[in-house]
Design an enzyme around this catalytic site. Structure first.
Site, short mmCIF file in Angstrom:
data_model
loop_
_atom_site.label_atom_id
_atom_site.label_comp_id
_atom_site.label_asym_id
_atom_site.label_seq_id
_atom_site.Cartn_x
_atom_site.Cartn_y
_atom_site.Cartn_z
N LYS A 13 -5.14 -0.61 -1.24
CA LYS A 13 -5.35 -2.00 -0.83
C LYS A 13 -6.83 -2.30 -0.56
O LYS A 13 -7.33 -3.33 -0.97
CB LYS A 13 -4.56 -2.32 0.45
CG LYS A 13 -3.07 -2.31 0.30
CD LYS A 13 -2.38 -3.00 1.47
CE LYS A 13 -2.67 -2.37 2.82
NZ LYS A 13 -2.09 -1.03 2.98
N ARG A 88 2.23 -7.56 8.16
CA ARG A 88 2.96 -6.30 8.12
C ARG A 88 4.36 -6.47 8.70
O ARG A 88 5.13 -5.51 8.70
CB ARG A 88 2.19 -5.25 8.92
CG ARG A 88 1.12 -4.52 8.08
CD ARG A 88 0.94 -3.22 8.71
NE ARG A 88 0.15 -2.16 8.26
CZ ARG A 88 -1.15 -2.05 8.11
NH1 ARG A 88 -1.91 -3.06 8.22
NH2 ARG A 88 -1.71 -0.91 7.82
N ARG A 127 -9.47 11.57 2.10
CA ARG A 127 -10.21 10.35 2.35
C ARG A 127 -11.25 10.52 3.47
O ARG A 127 -10.99 11.17 4.46
CB ARG A 127 -9.20 9.29 2.77
CG ARG A 127 -9.71 7.91 2.65
CD ARG A 127 -8.57 7.00 2.91
NE ARG A 127 -8.20 6.31 1.71
CZ ARG A 127 -7.46 5.20 1.70
NH1 ARG A 127 -6.99 4.72 2.80
NH2 ARG A 127 -7.19 4.61 0.58
N ARG A 160 -10.79 9.64 9.80
CA ARG A 160 -10.25 8.86 10.90
C ARG A 160 -9.08 9.58 11.55
O ARG A 160 -8.36 10.31 10.91
CB ARG A 160 -9.76 7.50 10.38
CG ARG A 160 -10.85 6.47 10.31
CD ARG A 160 -10.48 5.22 9.57
NE ARG A 160 -9.06 4.92 9.43
CZ ARG A 160 -8.58 4.14 8.47
NH1 ARG A 160 -9.38 3.61 7.57
NH2 ARG A 160 -7.29 3.90 8.39
N ARG A 171 2.68 6.61 9.87
CA ARG A 171 2.27 5.33 9.27
C ARG A 171 3.16 5.01 8.06
O ARG A 171 3.53 3.87 7.84
CB ARG A 171 0.80 5.38 8.85
CG ARG A 171 -0.15 5.31 10.04
CD ARG A 171 -1.55 5.68 9.64
NE ARG A 171 -2.23 4.66 8.86
CZ ARG A 171 -3.29 4.88 8.10
NH1 ARG A 171 -3.79 6.10 8.01
NH2 ARG A 171 -3.86 3.90 7.44
P1 AMP Z 1 -4.92 -0.06 8.17
O1 AMP Z 1 -6.33 0.36 8.06
O2 AMP Z 1 -4.63 -1.38 7.51
O3 AMP Z 1 -3.92 1.00 7.75
O4 AMP Z 1 -4.65 -0.34 9.72
C1 AMP Z 1 -4.87 0.66 10.70
C2 AMP Z 1 -4.00 0.42 11.91
O5 AMP Z 1 -4.30 -0.86 12.48
C3 AMP Z 1 -2.50 0.37 11.62
O6 AMP Z 1 -1.92 1.67 11.59
C4 AMP Z 1 -2.01 -0.45 12.81
O7 AMP Z 1 -1.98 0.31 14.00
C5 AMP Z 1 -3.12 -1.49 12.97
N1 AMP Z 1 -2.85 -2.69 12.14
C6 AMP Z 1 -3.57 -3.14 11.07
N2 AMP Z 1 -3.06 -4.28 10.59
C7 AMP Z 1 -1.97 -4.57 11.34
C8 AMP Z 1 -1.00 -5.61 11.34
N3 AMP Z 1 -1.03 -6.59 10.43
N4 AMP Z 1 -0.03 -5.58 12.29
C9 AMP Z 1 0.02 -4.62 13.23
N5 AMP Z 1 -0.85 -3.59 13.28
C10 AMP Z 1 -1.85 -3.56 12.35
#
Ligand code: AMP
Length: 218
Positions: A13, A88, A127, A160, A171
């Site tokens: 993404k 999400r 990554r 990370r 996740r």
């Molecule tokens: P990502 O980098 O998009 O995988 O986001 C990292 C973390 O941020 C996720 O595992 C969630 O804890 C939080 N997060 C990001 N976007 C959302 C969302 N739309 N709703 C809830 N939590 C989010």
């Protein structure tokens, strides 16, 4: 134009979002990046989000939606946006539709990037992210020119907390539990586009981005 990127963590993404945003002149909004920025700056919001993020859980809608709404007010969004990691949950999708409607916009495409989970687990393990500008590298397929250093800003590359195997599994589980309702939601609205990507599908993130860009420019 507003494009929503669906797809599991590690499905590409971020890469696809950056390319499309640049080439279509849209804002690239990653809620994950916004949370990480808040974490880095030790804001109240960052502190609240951290306990969820470290476990790979979703941050509650109330916090996430407020942050997204604020970001959507910024001037660079006037032309439209690529939303990377939002919505999400179905509730977030509904709130987004209402927000866009009030601005005379709508979701034009929900791009579901479908990559097999075994490929994703390997990708995330390889990554590395930049502490400075959050650029993403893959130590095998897309390494930086100089090990551990970001090509873009010279920042330090790191793994990370949520890229560690136990958290990645969680996740993916969280994704599995919520993806279907979103896919259904956008399918009903006739804006769903599913792209099989990854090694087995023989399609890279760059190829997906190119294909979608061509289609949207038609
Ligand atoms: P990502 O980098 O998009 O995988 O986001 C990292 C973390 O941020 C996720 O595992 C969630 O804890 C939080 N997060 C990001 N976007 C959302 C969302 N739309 N709703 C809830 N939590 C989010």
């Amino acid at each position: 134009m507003v494009i929503v990127l669906l797809g599991a963590p590690g499905s590409g993404k971020g890469t696809i979002g950056k390319i499309l945003a640049e080439n279509l002149k849209l804002a690239h909004i990653s809620t994950g990046d916004l949370f990480r920025e808040n974490l880095k700056n030790e804001t109240e919001l960052g502190k609240k989000a951290k306990e969820y993020m470290d476990k790979g859980e979703l941050v509650p809608d109330e916090i996430t939606v407020k942050m997204l709404e604020k970001r959507m007010e910024e001037p660079d969004v006037a032309n439209g946006a690529i939303l990377d990691g939002f919505p999400r949950t179905k509730n977030q999708a509904v709130v987004l539709d209402e927000l866009l409607e009030s601005k005379g916009k709508k979701v034009n495409m929900a791009l579901n990037i479908d990559v097999p989970f075994d490929e994703i687990v390997e990708r995330i393990a390889n990554r590395r992210s930049c502490r400075g500008c959050s650029e993403i590298y893959n130590v095998v397929f897309n390494p930086p020119k100089k090990e551990g250093i970001c090509d873009v800003c010279g920042g330090e590359l790191y793994q990370r907390e949520d890229q560690k195997p136990e958290v990645v599994q969680n996740r993916l589980k969280v994704y599995e539990n919520t993806a279907e309702e979103l896919i259904k939601y956008y399918n009903t609205k006739n804006v769903l586009r599913t792209e099989k990507a990854g090694d087995k599908a023989g399609k890279s993130s760059y190829e997906v981005a190119e294909e979608i860009e061509k289609e949207l420019k038609k």
